[in-house]
Design a protein around this motif. Structure first.
Motif, mmCIF file in Angstrom:
data_model
loop_
_atom_site.group_PDB
_atom_site.id
_atom_site.type_symbol
_atom_site.label_atom_id
_atom_site.label_comp_id
_atom_site.label_asym_id
_atom_site.label_seq_id
_atom_site.Cartn_x
_atom_site.Cartn_y
_atom_site.Cartn_z
ATOM 1 N N GLN A 295 0.828 -1.206 0.000
ATOM 2 C CA GLN A 295 0.000 0.000 0.000
ATOM 3 C C GLN A 295 0.867 1.263 0.000
ATOM 4 N N ALA A 299 1.088 3.942 -3.021
ATOM 5 C CA ALA A 299 0.808 5.356 -2.769
ATOM 6 C C ALA A 299 1.943 6.233 -3.312
ATOM 7 N N LYS A 304 0.358 9.833 -4.350
ATOM 8 C CA LYS A 304 -0.589 10.276 -3.335
ATOM 9 C C LYS A 304 0.140 11.121 -2.309
ATOM 10 N N HIS A 306 -0.915 11.559 0.977
ATOM 11 C CA HIS A 306 -0.970 10.961 2.310
ATOM 12 C C HIS A 306 -1.547 9.547 2.236
ATOM 13 N N LEU A 307 -1.238 8.754 3.250
ATOM 14 C CA LEU A 307 -1.798 7.403 3.379
ATOM 15 C C LEU A 307 -1.935 7.084 4.863
ATOM 16 N N ASN A 308 -3.077 6.534 5.242
ATOM 17 C CA ASN A 308 -3.297 6.128 6.632
ATOM 18 C C ASN A 308 -2.875 4.672 6.826
ATOM 19 N N LYS A 317 -0.870 8.877 10.037
ATOM 20 C CA LYS A 317 -1.044 9.478 8.718
ATOM 21 C C LYS A 317 0.335 9.756 8.149
#
Length: 344
Positions: A295, A299, A304, A306-308, A317
């Motif tokens: 993931q 990302a 992207k 941000h990614l949680n 975050k």
């Protein structure tokens, strides 16, 4: 009344004009029953059936048999009578207070009424098919004047159901046999079987098995898991519309497993190329699990911002530009992205 005998007729004459709630009760006379409930025809079939059912429960009777009320001299439509009688029975059966009355029979003497009662039962079945224990899941046919083979006459799905019993009387054994064959043909027309074959079925665990068991309880189907075949199979049989809907759900389960296995395979391959890490103890770093690793890399590749993610069961975050991860309390840690060849 003739079959019941003169004593019953005399009792009815004695109680004439003293009907309470639209009926009186006498002994069974020459009939093979302990009591007879005599109704005054008022064209309110559902109300009359409901009153009789509640009277039977009040008197703690275990069984009751109805004729097709109002289809004789009253001249009411058998289709309407079927709807009203079965509506009353369904409403009564749904009451949690019912404790004593266990068997409700409808005795049909005219073969031409069978289709109307059959169609009415199908409608009732549609309205209650979502319940845990649908009461119209099977038919039991008892024929007058012959010994019964419950194995041959009883059509049952392999789960707990309530019974609806029809007694069908004919002028001759030949007509009884023909009626039995006709009814069975109607039931068989509603039956269907579908087989789903896929290697992913072999990966079914307790979660999927539990879902299959729940589907079998809720729907009018029998499900067989044949996981020793190659490829493994799931066989679904029962009422056609339920077989169709259950098949769709099973196919979705299979697809989810295939998608999960595909994701795991991709995550394994990617983990051999790049590894994302978070701080551990003593200035060391710990590798993320393979799915989270994929993931994070996706990302980064899709740019992207941000990614949680979860780190040690806490939410973070991740800023994909700075590789800094911030938790819900504002604490920030630095992540690492290591190309496997560079980490050697």
């Amino acid at each position: 009344m003739d079959a019941a005998g003169s004593e019953v007729a005399d009792k009815c004459a004695q109680y004439a004009g003293q009907f309470q709630n639209g009926f009186i009760t006498t002994h069974g006379g020459n009939l093979l029953c302990s009591k007879i409930i005599h109704l005054i025809t008022n064209n309110q079939v559902k109300s009359q059936v409901s009153k009789v059912l509640h009277e039977c429960e009040r008197r703690m009777y275990k069984s009751v048999a109805f004729p097709a009320i109002g289809t004789g001299q009253a001249g009411q439509s058998s289709a309407m009578v079927a709807d009203e009688m079965l509506d009353a029975i369904v409403e009564f059966a749904r009451q949690k207070s019912v404790q004593h009355l266990q068997t409700i029979k409808i005795v049909i003497f005219q073969a031409n009424m069978l289709a109307d009662f059959y169609e009415s039962m199908k409608k009732r079945e549609d309205s209650v098919s979502s319940t845990t224990e649908p009461w119209l899941s099977m038919f039991k046919f008892l024929f007058w004047g012959r010994k019964q083979s419950s194995e041959r006459k009883l059509m049952i799905l392999e789960k707990k159901v309530d019974l609806v019993t029809f007694q069908i009387c004919g002028e001759s054994q030949e007509k009884v046999d023909a009626t039995e064959s006709w009814i069975k043909d109607l039931i068989l027309k509603e039956q269907f079987e579908n087989t789903i074959s896929d290697e992913a079925i072999e990966s079914f665990d307790k979660t999927q098995i539990s879902i299959l068991e729940d589907l079998q309880r809720r729907k009018q189907v029998t499900i067989q898991l044949l996981n020793k075949l190659s490829p493994p199979q799931i066989k679904i049989s029962g009422i056609s519309r339920d077989v169709y809907s259950v098949s769709l759900e099973v196919q979705e389960m299979v697809q989810r497993i295939k998608s999960t296995e595909e994701e795991q395979s991709k995550a394994e391959l990617l983990h051999n190329l790049v590894e994302w890490r978070y701080p551990g103890s003593n200035d060391s770093f710990v590798a993320f699990d393979k799915l989270t690793n994929m993931q994070l890399e996706r990302a980064r590749m899709t740019k992207k911002l941000h990614l949680n993610v979860k780190i040690k069961k806490k939410n973070y975050k991740v800023d994909m530009n700075t590789l800094k991860a911030t938790d819900d309390q504002g604490k920030t840690i630095n992540l690492q992205r290591v190309i496997k060849d560079e980490g050697k």
